[in-house]
Design a protein around this motif. Structure first.
Motif, PDB file in Angstrom:
ATOM      1  N   GLY A  32       1.370  25.556   6.434  1.00  0.00           N
ATOM      2  CA  GLY A  32       1.954  24.640   5.452  1.00  0.00           C
ATOM      3  C   GLY A  32       1.942  23.202   5.915  1.00  0.00           C
ATOM      4  O   GLY A  32       1.733  22.274   5.118  1.00  0.00           O
ATOM      5  N   THR A  33       2.161  22.995   7.216  1.00  0.00           N
ATOM      6  CA  THR A  33       2.136  21.641   7.776  1.00  0.00           C
ATOM      7  C   THR A  33       0.734  21.049   7.684  1.00  0.00           C
ATOM      8  O   THR A  33       0.565  19.851   7.402  1.00  0.00           O
ATOM      9  CB  THR A  33       2.615  21.661   9.239  1.00  0.00           C
ATOM     10  N   GLN A  34      -0.276  21.861   7.920  1.00  0.00           N
ATOM     11  CA  GLN A  34      -1.654  21.378   7.813  1.00  0.00           C
ATOM     12  C   GLN A  34      -1.998  20.976   6.375  1.00  0.00           C
ATOM     13  O   GLN A  34      -2.707  19.989   6.150  1.00  0.00           O
ATOM     14  CB  GLN A  34      -2.633  22.441   8.307  1.00  0.00           C
ATOM     15  N   ILE A  35      -1.491  21.725   5.412  1.00  0.00           N
ATOM     16  CA  ILE A  35      -1.706  21.349   4.010  1.00  0.00           C
ATOM     17  C   ILE A  35      -1.025  20.009   3.728  1.00  0.00           C
ATOM     18  O   ILE A  35      -1.605  19.118   3.081  1.00  0.00           O
ATOM     19  CB  ILE A  35      -1.162  22.432   3.067  1.00  0.00           C
ATOM     20  N   PHE A  36       0.207  19.870   4.229  1.00  0.00           N
ATOM     21  CA  PHE A  36       0.919  18.599   4.050  1.00  0.00           C
ATOM     22  C   PHE A  36       0.132  17.447   4.676  1.00  0.00           C
ATOM     23  O   PHE A  36      -0.036  16.384   4.060  1.00  0.00           O
ATOM     24  CB  PHE A  36       2.315  18.670   4.677  1.00  0.00           C
ATOM     25  N   ASN A  37      -0.358  17.636   5.889  1.00  0.00           N
ATOM     26  CA  ASN A  37      -1.110  16.566   6.560  1.00  0.00           C
ATOM     27  C   ASN A  37      -2.340  16.168   5.747  1.00  0.00           C
ATOM     28  O   ASN A  37      -2.680  14.983   5.646  1.00  0.00           O
ATOM     29  CB  ASN A  37      -1.536  17.023   7.959  1.00  0.00           C
ATOM     30  N   TRP A  38      -2.997  17.173   5.170  1.00  0.00           N
ATOM     31  CA  TRP A  38      -4.188  16.907   4.355  1.00  0.00           C
ATOM     32  C   TRP A  38      -3.823  16.075   3.127  1.00  0.00           C
ATOM     33  O   TRP A  38      -4.494  15.093   2.800  1.00  0.00           O
ATOM     34  CB  TRP A  38      -4.817  18.237   3.932  1.00  0.00           C
ATOM     35  N   MET A  39      -2.738  16.455   2.451  1.00  0.00           N
ATOM     36  CA  MET A  39      -2.329  15.726   1.254  1.00  0.00           C
ATOM     37  C   MET A  39      -1.812  14.332   1.597  1.00  0.00           C
ATOM     38  O   MET A  39      -2.150  13.344   0.926  1.00  0.00           O
ATOM     39  CB  MET A  39      -1.251  16.514   0.501  1.00  0.00           C
ATOM     40  N   HIS A  40      -1.013  14.244   2.653  1.00  0.00           N
ATOM     41  CA  HIS A  40      -0.404  12.959   3.021  1.00  0.00           C
ATOM     42  C   HIS A  40      -1.476  11.940   3.413  1.00  0.00           C
ATOM     43  O   HIS A  40      -1.365  10.751   3.079  1.00  0.00           O
ATOM     44  CB  HIS A  40       0.575  13.171   4.174  1.00  0.00           C
ATOM     45  N   ALA A  41      -2.513  12.407   4.093  1.00  0.00           N
ATOM     46  CA  ALA A  41      -3.591  11.502   4.501  1.00  0.00           C
ATOM     47  C   ALA A  41      -4.295  10.903   3.295  1.00  0.00           C
ATOM     48  O   ALA A  41      -4.818   9.787   3.359  1.00  0.00           O
ATOM     49  CB  ALA A  41      -4.598  12.250   5.375  1.00  0.00           C
ATOM     50  N   ARG A  42      -4.270  11.612   2.174  1.00  0.00           N
ATOM     51  CA  ARG A  42      -4.959  11.132   0.977  1.00  0.00           C
ATOM     52  C   ARG A  42      -4.029  10.421   0.006  1.00  0.00           C
ATOM     53  O   ARG A  42      -4.477   9.537  -0.743  1.00  0.00           O
ATOM     54  CB  ARG A  42      -5.657  12.314   0.272  1.00  0.00           C
ATOM     55  N   MET A  43      -2.765  10.780   0.000  1.00  0.00           N
ATOM     56  CA  MET A  43      -1.836  10.197  -0.968  1.00  0.00           C
ATOM     57  C   MET A  43      -1.068   9.005  -0.422  1.00  0.00           C
ATOM     58  O   MET A  43      -0.674   8.113  -1.178  1.00  0.00           O
ATOM     59  CB  MET A  43      -0.858  11.268  -1.456  1.00  0.00           C
ATOM     60  N   GLN A  44      -0.830   9.004   0.894  1.00  0.00           N
ATOM     61  CA  GLN A  44      -0.153   7.867   1.538  1.00  0.00           C
ATOM     62  C   GLN A  44       1.133   7.455   0.814  1.00  0.00           C
ATOM     63  O   GLN A  44       1.404   6.280   0.586  1.00  0.00           O
ATOM     64  CB  GLN A  44      -1.102   6.676   1.618  1.00  0.00           C
ATOM     65  N   GLY A  45       1.914   8.471   0.419  1.00  0.00           N
ATOM     66  CA  GLY A  45       3.218   8.197  -0.172  1.00  0.00           C
ATOM     67  C   GLY A  45       3.219   7.910  -1.651  1.00  0.00           C
ATOM     68  O   GLY A  45       4.266   7.593  -2.225  1.00  0.00           O
ATOM     69  N   ALA A  46       2.089   8.004  -2.318  1.00  0.00           N
ATOM     70  CA  ALA A  46       2.008   7.728  -3.756  1.00  0.00           C
ATOM     71  C   ALA A  46       2.976   8.629  -4.525  1.00  0.00           C
ATOM     72  O   ALA A  46       3.090   9.825  -4.244  1.00  0.00           O
ATOM     73  CB  ALA A  46       0.581   7.942  -4.251  1.00  0.00           C
ATOM     74  N   GLN A  47       3.664   8.047  -5.505  1.00  0.00           N
ATOM     75  CA  GLN A  47       4.711   8.778  -6.221  1.00  0.00           C
ATOM     76  C   GLN A  47       4.198   9.476  -7.482  1.00  0.00           C
ATOM     77  O   GLN A  47       4.806   9.434  -8.547  1.00  0.00           O
ATOM     78  CB  GLN A  47       5.857   7.825  -6.551  1.00  0.00           C
ATOM     79  N   VAL A  48       3.064  10.113  -7.344  1.00  0.00           N
ATOM     80  CA  VAL A  48       2.535  10.942  -8.429  1.00  0.00           C
ATOM     81  C   VAL A  48       3.353  12.235  -8.485  1.00  0.00           C
ATOM     82  O   VAL A  48       3.613  12.838  -7.437  1.00  0.00           O
ATOM     83  CB  VAL A  48       1.044  11.272  -8.174  1.00  0.00           C
ATOM     84  N   PRO A  49       3.774  12.661  -9.665  1.00  0.00           N
ATOM     85  CA  PRO A  49       4.508  13.937  -9.735  1.00  0.00           C
ATOM     86  C   PRO A  49       3.668  15.097  -9.199  1.00  0.00           C
ATOM     87  O   PRO A  49       2.518  15.285  -9.606  1.00  0.00           O
ATOM     88  CB  PRO A  49       4.787  14.093 -11.239  1.00  0.00           C
ATOM     89  N   ILE A  50       4.251  15.858  -8.285  1.00  0.00           N
ATOM     90  CA  ILE A  50       3.571  17.009  -7.684  1.00  0.00           C
ATOM     91  C   ILE A  50       4.334  18.269  -8.073  1.00  0.00           C
ATOM     92  O   ILE A  50       5.519  18.415  -7.751  1.00  0.00           O
ATOM     93  CB  ILE A  50       3.515  16.887  -6.147  1.00  0.00           C
TER      94      ILE A  50
END
Length: 516
Positions: A32-50
């Motif tokens: 789960g942490t690896q999935i988060f790292n993958w998303m965070h690297a691409r979103m950089q905190g963007a407030q798109v509803p997930i």
């Protein structure tokens, strides 16, 4: 790259926990942490509803770990539990408690299609409903949820595999599967990502390294391998400075008939362009001037007949022979093919009407030399092995056929699959532009040219399929899919070989240069 089976993935998880002295919950946290790292690297905190939709098994547990990390990092997250059963996995329950202790915005429990949340096209859906363990049909209201995902037009990220997709059997209801824009797959990609009937369920995929035991992943033999540059590069045989053409074999291309001499021309050009030392074309008399003019590098032997192949007779000693391109199915052609098979000792590549002759005269199959290479497109394959109900049955029948006759079977398609000795090799190069006349003739020539140089027939088939697809990928940058010609593929074989040694930064520099 190895493609692990479902059983092998489960065993890898078990051994990893045992050898690394961690719990299955720890391994889930890692995933789960690896999935988060993958998303965070691409979103950089963007407030798109997930919107994260979690099943109640281990795939759902991965989704809960991801949701917790996204919440802690300040993302706009809404988490849902898809309550399709009373059973929960142990690790799911542990992570369910953890996220409830992390946020006051607890996951929403969904138990009916009437409760479906509103999702907008610019939102993000994370699909963590079902993993590779799914073994029964999806219940109707969950099917409705998946249809809701698709109708929303939101970007959908699936965890490990699109939910509703089985790893080892066909899909029965297309609406009961998630259509993912991207899939983050653990351990290895899944074979279903590459099969004609199921590839549509994920547009793109990527492997996430969750730290499975390296000894297990390195030593475990798989039934399926994914072929890319790094798998074929070790097979490449560099030339010595003092090499001469006699060291790279003599390819004989037998084929052609009135109006179809172009097929032999393409195959001959491809064989020489791939590195064969010498190429001779055996054709009917009507093609003599055509081939000598269109391809002066080739030598030509003509049949006694003006328009068809009726008597295969030559005084050379070829290293490898290709048979069938443009040859037709004339009665005399069939007879001379049978006589040829009874005496031939050279490695053999068979394509086009050569395959159709075998399909209509199956007794000839027992005359094929060991490790003969057959290169059918889907319809030719069906004539050889019979119809199939789905892609899994097709592969089972193809493996049984290849094993029975001890052949190398190249099943042409979007992800061409080469089968030999109960193993299958899935190619990663190529594009829709190859759906054009003559592209199969070029592949026949490429494989023949590689065998001519001393490549083992299986290596030649795998390497040849890769080069064929890569040459088309390079060519299509200038031509586009619709205008790609088989001759363009031949013209770019050399670039495909050079590309084997190009580094990623070189690709980027070349692309920027073209854009400028």
């Amino acid at each position: 790259m190895k493609i692990f089976s479902k059983a092998q993935i489960y065993e890898g998880d078990r051994l990893t926990a045992e050898r690394q002295n961690i719990s299955s919950t720890d391994l889930m946290e890692r995933a789960g942490t690896q999935i988060f790292n993958w998303m965070h690297a691409r979103m950089q905190g963007a407030q798109v509803p997930i919107h994260i939709f979690c099943g109640i098994g281990n795939n759902g547990g991965d989704g809960l770990v991801l949701a917790r990390h996204l919440v802690l990092d300040g993302y706009n997250v809404k988490t849902y539990i898809i309550n399709y059963s009373d059973k929960r996995s142990k690790d799911f329950l542990i992570n369910y408690d953890r996220i409830k202790n992390t946020t006051k915005d607890w996951p929403v429990l969904l138990s009916d299609a009437e409760e479906l949340p509103e999702i907008h096209p610019n939102d993000i859906i994370v699909d963590a409903v079902f993993g590779i363990g799914l073994n029964r049909p999806v219940v109707n209201w969950v099917k409705t949820l998946f249809m809701h995902f698709k109708a929303s037009k939101a970007f959908t990220l699936s965890i490990d595999i699109p939910s509703g997709l089985f790893v080892d059997k066909p899909v029965e209801d297309e609406d009961a599967v998630v259509y993912a824009g991207f899939t983050l797959s653990f351990a290895s990609p899944k074979l279903v990502f590459f099969l004609p009937e199921t590839a549509k369920y994920t547009v793109q995929w990527e492997i996430l390294d969750i730290g499975l035991d390296q000894e297990y992943t390195f030593t475990t033999q798989t039934e399926t391998e994914l072929i890319s540059k790094y798998e074929v590069l070790p097979n490449y045989r560099p030339r010595d400075k003092f090499s001469h053409k006699g060291q790279f074999g003599h390819s004989l291309i037998i084929g052609g008939s009135y109006g179809k001499i172009g097929a032999v021309t393409l195959a001959s050009k491809a064989a020489l362009s791939t590195g064969a030392g010498l190429v001779t074309a055996f054709i009917p008399k009507c093609g003599y001037q055509i081939l000598q003019t269109a391809f002066p590098e080739a030598m030509v032997i003509t049949d006694d007949s003006e328009t068809t192949i009726t008597n295969i007779n030559f005084d050379i000693e070829p290293t490898v022979i290709a048979f069938g391109v443009g040859i037709g199915k004339h009665v005399e052609t069939v007879k001379t093919f049978e006589a040829f098979l009874k005496t031939n000792k050279a490695p053999l590549v068979i394509d086009a009407d050569g395959l159709n002759i075998l399909a209509e005269n199956k007794g000839l199959l027992k005359l094929l030399p060991p490790e003969c290479v057959l290169t059918p497109h889907p319809k030719e394959l069906e004539r050889l092995i019979g119809a199939w109900a789905n892609d899994f049955e097709k592969l089972d029948k193809a493996k049984a056929f290849a094993e029975k006759y001890k052949i190398v079977l190249v099943i042409k398609g979007a992800n061409t699959i080469t089968i030999f000795n109960n193993k299958q090799f899935v190619n990663t190069t190529g594009n829709p532009g190859l759906a054009t006349a003559g592209s199969g003739d070029v592949l026949t020539g490429i494989i023949t040219g590689l065998i001519s140089q001393g490549y083992h027939t299986l290596s030649a088939a795998i390497f040849g399929v890769y080069l064929h697809g890569k040459a088309a990928d390079i060519a299509v940058e200038d031509s586009g899919y619709e205008s790609l010609l088989a001759t363009h593929v031949i013209e770019n074989i050399g670039k495909a070989i050079v590309d084997l040694f190009a580094q990623p930064e070189q690709h980027e520099a070349a692309q920027q240069s073209q854009e400028n």
